[in-house]
Design an enzyme around this catalytic site. Structure first.
Site, short mmCIF file in Angstrom:
data_model
loop_
_atom_site.label_atom_id
_atom_site.label_comp_id
_atom_site.label_asym_id
_atom_site.label_seq_id
_atom_site.Cartn_x
_atom_site.Cartn_y
_atom_site.Cartn_z
N ARG A 220 23.54 -5.49 -27.79
CA ARG A 220 24.91 -5.29 -28.24
C ARG A 220 25.57 -4.13 -27.50
NH1 ARG A 220 24.09 -5.63 -34.86
NH2 ARG A 220 23.64 -7.89 -34.97
N GLU B 175 29.95 5.29 -4.55
CA GLU B 175 29.98 5.82 -3.19
C GLU B 175 30.37 7.31 -3.20
OE1 GLU B 175 32.01 1.69 -2.87
OE2 GLU B 175 31.51 3.15 -4.45
N CYS C 41 37.63 4.14 -2.42
CA CYS C 41 36.39 4.64 -1.83
C CYS C 41 36.40 4.55 -0.31
CB CYS C 41 35.20 3.87 -2.40
SG CYS C 41 34.88 4.24 -4.13
#
Length: 347
Positions: A194, A55, A89
């Site tokens: 991986r 955000e 946020c």
């Protein structure tokens, strides 16, 4: 804003979020877009733990900040409301007077879990929820599994011949040398996988038989933490895993001191998968790709401790050897990688 456009903009959030796969642990994958008059004016995603959240990156990318008070912010996971390595946020959303936030899924982390939504609503912000919720939960399946089941998301991976063997018998193999069943493209894909997970796991017998590296040599990505189930301290001290500079954790029934600070011996009591998962949860290991031998793989299967399986099948034949794990599950999809077939399963 029409429901169709809500889904369109949320899909963009999900696409952005996936850019962070393998880089944000222990944080989730999050993307965000800011829309003004049906046009995206800002977007961002969470790049890595400790860096600004999606955000914040989306807000920073908006050139004309005066438009924020007339815009809608889309984000695939509820904005955080607690102080961590970065500020909440929700504070930034309130500061810029963004009047509407569209969210895909509630954050399962108890530190958030609806608090972000409540704070936004209390400040007068309109909040819409559950847009593409199932898709959002799927891309963050590791994060949701970790918080809801208190264990890592477990991916099983193996390669088998067309006649269902995963390896020749050890006495028929070259000493300490891996017998490759998959083709080079399939091996490269495994190395990419991986790089996307917190950790990789094998049993000590695979170390003894194959002396593997368990790194991302064929892909430009980070190496996962290597986890070795070694109840009786049998790992050879001359093995690659014990002598390189990559982080390795060995799980034992009896602790011993390692001279290498990157090789940590952990006592598991009792020595079982439940104790192992408790350790992983405590250490915020959110996901594991299991590439062990048949015994290790079968143990996860028999206990039901797996979430996804990825199985390569090549055209090679062995006629005899170590059989593939016994595994009964409905296939979700199949793809071809040159002459290999790759099947996906979900538990």
């Amino acid at each position: 804003m029409s429901p169709t456009n809500d889904k369109l903009f949320m899909q963009r959030c999900l696409n952005l979020a996936e850019n962070g796969l393998g880089k944000t642990y222990p944080n989730p994958l999050v993307g965000s877009v800011i829309v003004h008059k049906n046009k995206i004016i800002g977007e961002g995603w969470h790049h890595q733990a400790g860096s600004p959240h999606a955000e914040i990156n989306a807000i920073k990318s908006v050139k004309d900040k005066s438009l924020l008070q007339y815009s809608t912010l889309y984000v695939n996971l509820e904005p955080c409301s607690h102080e961590g390595k970065t500020p909440p946020c929700v504070n930034a959303i309130k500061k810029h007077k963004i009047p509407k936030v569209v969210i895909s899924s509630i954050d399962p982390n108890p530190k958030v879990a609806g608090n972000g939504i409540r704070i936004l609503k209390d400040s007068g912000c309109e909040v819409k929820q559950s847009v593409l919720e199932e898709k959002s939960k799927f891309i963050n399946r590791r994060f949701f599994t970790y918080h809801q089941k208190k264990r890592p998301f477990v991916i099983l991976k193996w390669a088998q011949t067309i006649d269902n063997y995963i390896s020749p018998k050890h006495k028929e193999k070259s000493e300490n040398k891996i017998f490759w069943i998959s083709n080079d493209k399939s091996i490269q894909k495994t190395h990419k996988w991986r790089s996307e997970e917190s950790a990789i796991l094998i049993g000590v017998q695979t170390v003894i038989n194959d002396n593997p590296n368990l790194t991302t040599r064929k892909w430009a990505g980070k190496n996962p933490t290597r986890l070795i189930l070694d109840p009786n301290n049998r790992i050879p001290k001359n093995s690659n895993l014990y002598n390189d500079k990559h982080k390795t954790i060995l799980f034992n029934k009896k602790t011993i001191r390692s001279e290498n600070p990157l090789k940590n011996h952990v006592l598991l009591q009792p020595f079982n998968l439940k104790s192992f998962f408790n350790y992983c949860y405590e250490k915020e290991i959110q996901s594991i790709i299991v590439e062990g031998g048949r015994k290790t793989l079968q143990n996860f299967i028999d206990k039901g401790y797996w979430d996804e399986a990825r199985v390569f099948t090549s055209n090679k034949k062995l006629n005899q050897g170590i059989p593939s794990p016994k595994f009964v599950c409905e296939k979700i999809k199949s793809v071809s990688i040159l002459d290999d077939k790759l099947d996906y399963y979900f538990n």
